[in-house]
Design a protein around this motif. Sequence first.
Motif, PDB file in Angstrom:
ATOM      1  N   ASP A 239     -28.222  12.820-118.788  1.00  0.00           N
ATOM      2  CA  ASP A 239     -28.704  11.812-119.552  1.00  0.00           C
ATOM      3  C   ASP A 239     -28.609  12.181-120.904  1.00  0.00           C
ATOM      4  N   ASN A 262     -33.729  16.359-117.071  1.00  0.00           N
ATOM      5  CA  ASN A 262     -33.618  14.819-117.504  1.00  0.00           C
ATOM      6  C   ASN A 262     -34.786  14.726-118.446  1.00  0.00           C
ATOM      7  N   TRP A 263     -34.563  13.388-119.103  1.00  0.00           N
ATOM      8  CA  TRP A 263     -35.617  13.195-120.513  1.00  0.00           C
ATOM      9  C   TRP A 263     -37.111  12.889-120.026  1.00  0.00           C
TER      10      TRP A 263
END
Length: 389
Positions: A239, A262-263
């Motif tokens: 991402d 991931n964020w």
Amino acid sequence: MIDVERARALTPGVRHVTHFNSAGAALPSRGVLDTVIGHLQLEAEIGGYEAAARAADRLQAVYGSAARLLNCSPDEIALVDSATRAWDLAFYAIPFQPGDRILTSSVEYASNFIAYLQTAERRGVRVDVVPDDGLGQISVDALRDMLDDRVRLVSLTHVPTNGGLVNPAAEVGKAAKEAGALFLLDACQSVGQLPMDVTELGCDLLSTTGRKYLRAPRGTGLLYVRPGVLDSLDPPFLDLHGARWAAPGRYELQPGARRFENWEYGVAARLGLGAAIDEGLGWGLPDIRDRVYALAALLRERLAEIPGCRVHDQGAERCGIVTFTLDGVPADAIKARLSALSINVNVSRPPSTLLDMTARGLGDLVRASVHYYNTPEEVARICAALEAD
């Protein structure tokens, strides 16, 4: 040496339960609780993004804590939400080709073995199980005989979910390196229970959780990636945190292991993970190991004295996980009986380690896993409860 009275004073849960389920989820300390709850309160007061910004330095420090725990650099650490996620990110990043071989052990955990089988179907790889030695752990001699230029991966569970053994990971790592194979170590049950040094272990990839012996919140885990193998791996998910959208038709991976992150994540839980790691380092992992091993040895000794009780542990080195049965009494009934007395244990079932439990003819096992905050008096209490029928 562990100051047990202090450890128990800092662990609220010991006032309510006798907890022999640290291999499932250990009791958190007051410091970890305060860290998590404090951040959640801050999110409620000023907003989630704003609270995360205020905690930015503390969040960054978690990488340093994890690096000290494993003796590596902070940029070799990816922080994720579970050991399963960490292991999957590592395994599915390996570019397997038809004809590649995966070598593993007979005590491999179900989730890992299912991934091997899926990859065998998808990619045409072959999965081979290395035989045990006479003590039930992976035979390093057999491993060396099986290594050839088709072996892409040696994948090993360091401490199985049941059976009490500690696999000789450093010897496996040395053999894998000599053969030019990747070495993935599932350290879900070992990190926090015994000292871990990725250089000594020789692993290229290591996955672990926070909720077990590290005493961190659920929903935390981490992945170690050796820099020398980083560019040969293809992260299965990306991402805008793991990569940067550099141009309309191009992206750039994050440098270091953070390309596997991931964020979105639970900020409070991650801060709790950092607090738990720091506490474990403060107690000292060699001292934690020595106390855990001694308590487990005492529990095995006392269980063996109970008529009809059979301990099913194996291995040259035995850790804090103790598995047993009681003749004529189902494991679930034992768990229920102990739970009614506020004694926590778990049940290990054959599908969790299918190869091992089938080979040994075992059904459901009671799993009692000790930690440094347990006491000999608690060992006596669980044994007395098992004898009282």
